[in-house]
Design a protein around this motif. Structure first.
Motif, PDB file in Angstrom:
ATOM      1  N   GLY A  41       0.829  -1.198   0.000  1.00 22.07           N
ATOM      2  CA  GLY A  41       0.000   0.000   0.000  1.00 22.07           C
ATOM      3  C   GLY A  41       0.858   1.240   0.000  1.00 22.07           C
ATOM      4  N   ALA A  42       0.226   2.344  -0.252  1.00 28.47           N
ATOM      5  CA  ALA A  42       0.927   3.631  -0.309  1.00 28.47           C
ATOM      6  C   ALA A  42       1.495   3.999   1.062  1.00 28.47           C
ATOM      7  N   ASN A  43       2.453   4.902   1.057  1.00 27.76           N
ATOM      8  CA  ASN A  43       2.988   5.427   2.306  1.00 27.76           C
ATOM      9  C   ASN A  43       1.861   6.050   3.122  1.00 27.76           C
ATOM     10  N   GLY A  44       1.874   5.766   4.420  1.00 27.95           N
ATOM     11  CA  GLY A  44       0.910   6.395   5.314  1.00 27.95           C
ATOM     12  C   GLY A  44      -0.415   5.676   5.475  1.00 27.95           C
ATOM     13  N   ASP A 146       8.976  -5.293   8.673  1.00 25.78           N
ATOM     14  CA  ASP A 146       8.595  -4.007   8.096  1.00 25.78           C
ATOM     15  C   ASP A 146       9.680  -3.567   7.129  1.00 25.78           C
ATOM     16  N   GLU A 147       9.358  -3.575   5.843  1.00 24.15           N
ATOM     17  CA  GLU A 147      10.283  -3.203   4.768  1.00 24.15           C
ATOM     18  C   GLU A 147      11.626  -3.936   4.898  1.00 24.15           C
ATOM     19  N   PRO A 148      11.594  -5.276   4.900  1.00 22.38           N
ATOM     20  CA  PRO A 148      12.834  -6.022   5.100  1.00 22.38           C
ATOM     21  C   PRO A 148      13.824  -5.939   3.940  1.00 22.38           C
ATOM     22  N   LEU A 149      13.386  -5.496   2.764  1.00 24.06           N
ATOM     23  CA  LEU A 149      14.288  -5.417   1.614  1.00 24.06           C
ATOM     24  C   LEU A 149      14.895  -4.035   1.414  1.00 24.06           C
ATOM     25  N   SER A 150      14.395  -3.038   2.117  1.00 23.79           N
ATOM     26  CA  SER A 150      14.888  -1.672   1.884  1.00 23.79           C
ATOM     27  C   SER A 150      16.355  -1.556   2.286  1.00 23.79           C
ATOM     28  N   GLY A 151      17.113  -0.903   1.444  1.00 25.87           N
ATOM     29  CA  GLY A 151      18.532  -0.687   1.707  1.00 25.87           C
ATOM     30  C   GLY A 151      19.420  -1.866   1.358  1.00 25.87           C
ATOM     31  N   GLN A 157      18.641  -9.105  -1.041  1.00 29.73           N
ATOM     32  CA  GLN A 157      17.192  -9.223  -1.186  1.00 29.73           C
ATOM     33  C   GLN A 157      16.803 -10.676  -1.457  1.00 29.73           C
ATOM     34  N   GLY A 158      17.567 -11.350  -2.308  1.00 36.04           N
ATOM     35  CA  GLY A 158      17.315 -12.766  -2.569  1.00 36.04           C
ATOM     36  C   GLY A 158      17.488 -13.612  -1.318  1.00 36.04           C
ATOM     37  N   GLN A 180       8.270  -3.531  -2.090  1.00 30.18           N
ATOM     38  CA  GLN A 180       8.960  -4.306  -3.101  1.00 30.18           C
ATOM     39  C   GLN A 180       8.359  -5.702  -3.226  1.00 30.18           C
ATOM     40  N   PRO A 181       8.387  -6.278  -4.424  1.00 29.83           N
ATOM     41  CA  PRO A 181       7.894  -7.649  -4.587  1.00 29.83           C
ATOM     42  C   PRO A 181       8.790  -8.629  -3.846  1.00 29.83           C
ATOM     43  N   LEU A 182       8.187  -9.691  -3.358  1.00 29.24           N
ATOM     44  CA  LEU A 182       8.911 -10.713  -2.617  1.00 29.24           C
ATOM     45  C   LEU A 182       8.787 -12.045  -3.359  1.00 29.24           C
ATOM     46  N   ALA A 183       9.908 -12.635  -3.682  1.00 32.84           N
ATOM     47  CA  ALA A 183       9.922 -13.925  -4.372  1.00 32.84           C
ATOM     48  C   ALA A 183       9.853 -15.043  -3.348  1.00 32.84           C
ATOM     49  N   VAL A 184       8.669 -15.197  -2.744  1.00 39.93           N
ATOM     50  CA  VAL A 184       8.434 -16.203  -1.727  1.00 39.93           C
ATOM     51  C   VAL A 184       7.240 -17.046  -2.166  1.00 39.93           C
ATOM     52  N   PRO A 185       7.407 -18.361  -2.292  1.00 41.53           N
ATOM     53  CA  PRO A 185       6.287 -19.213  -2.728  1.00 41.53           C
ATOM     54  C   PRO A 185       5.088 -19.119  -1.793  1.00 41.53           C
TER      55      PRO A 185
END
Length: 189
Positions: A41-44, A146-151, A157-158, A180-185
């Protein structure tokens, strides 16, 4: 994984607000062992507030939110003492959590060469990986991310996606807020 019984994340007719602003209402979900949900979802719109509410750090405005099992939270705060070396900071938590294979956790997250570096000097991605080491060492059955891929770079990320998939295979439960999209089955949205 620590804790007794199957891990679960439950929200029933949940409403949350920040200050005077209602972020969302009527949210219901239930996740059991081996299940995960990707919240977007969008920020906020309240993604972080949802995670903080499920973690017990914020009270819901209405409805019910709870997690059953041990909770591991990964957000922008690592919980690591910035004045200590990474090795010392993680050793504190690893001892508290009785982490079994500390070296394997550090190696898996590519942190072995950074153990002598003060936490305050770590890059954003290195701090994120250090937070993940803390999460893995905890052995929690419920992950709130919460945003585990940021940075993180592409390789990291993989790795995060692989760690989430392994957690689910081991009958853990996860709720992940990410742009971000997550490549998780089998990841629900």
């Amino acid at each position: 994984m620590q804790g007794s019984g199957a891990p679960r994340i439950i929200a029933s007719d949940l409403a949350c607000r920040r200050g005077d602003r209602l972020l969302f209402r009527g949210l219901s979900l239930q996740l059991g062992a081996g299940e995960a949900c990707h919240v977007t979802g969008a920020n906020g719109v309240g993604k972080t507030t949802l995670i903080r509410t499920l973690a017990g750090l914020s009270a819901p405005f209405a409805g019910e939110a709870r997690c059953e099992g041990t909770i591991g939270l990964l957000d922008e705060r690592t919980g690591l003492d910035p004045e200590r070396s990474l090795g010392e900071a993680l050793a504190f938590w690893f001892a508290l959590d009785a982490t079994q294979d500390r070296g394997a956790v550090l190696k898996r997250l590519r942190l072995t060469d950074l153990v002598d570096v003060p936490v305050r000097y770590l890059s954003t991605g290195q701090r994120k990986r250090a937070g993940l080491a803390r999460l893995l060492g905890q052995g929690a059955s419920v992950w709130l991310l919460d945003e585990p891929l940021s940075g993180l770079d592409t390789v990291s990320q993989g790795l995060v996606c692989a760690l989430i998939a392994e957690h689910l295979e081991n009958q853990g439960t996860a709720l992940i807020a990410s742009h971000q999209p997550l490549a998780v089955p089998r990841l629900q949205s």
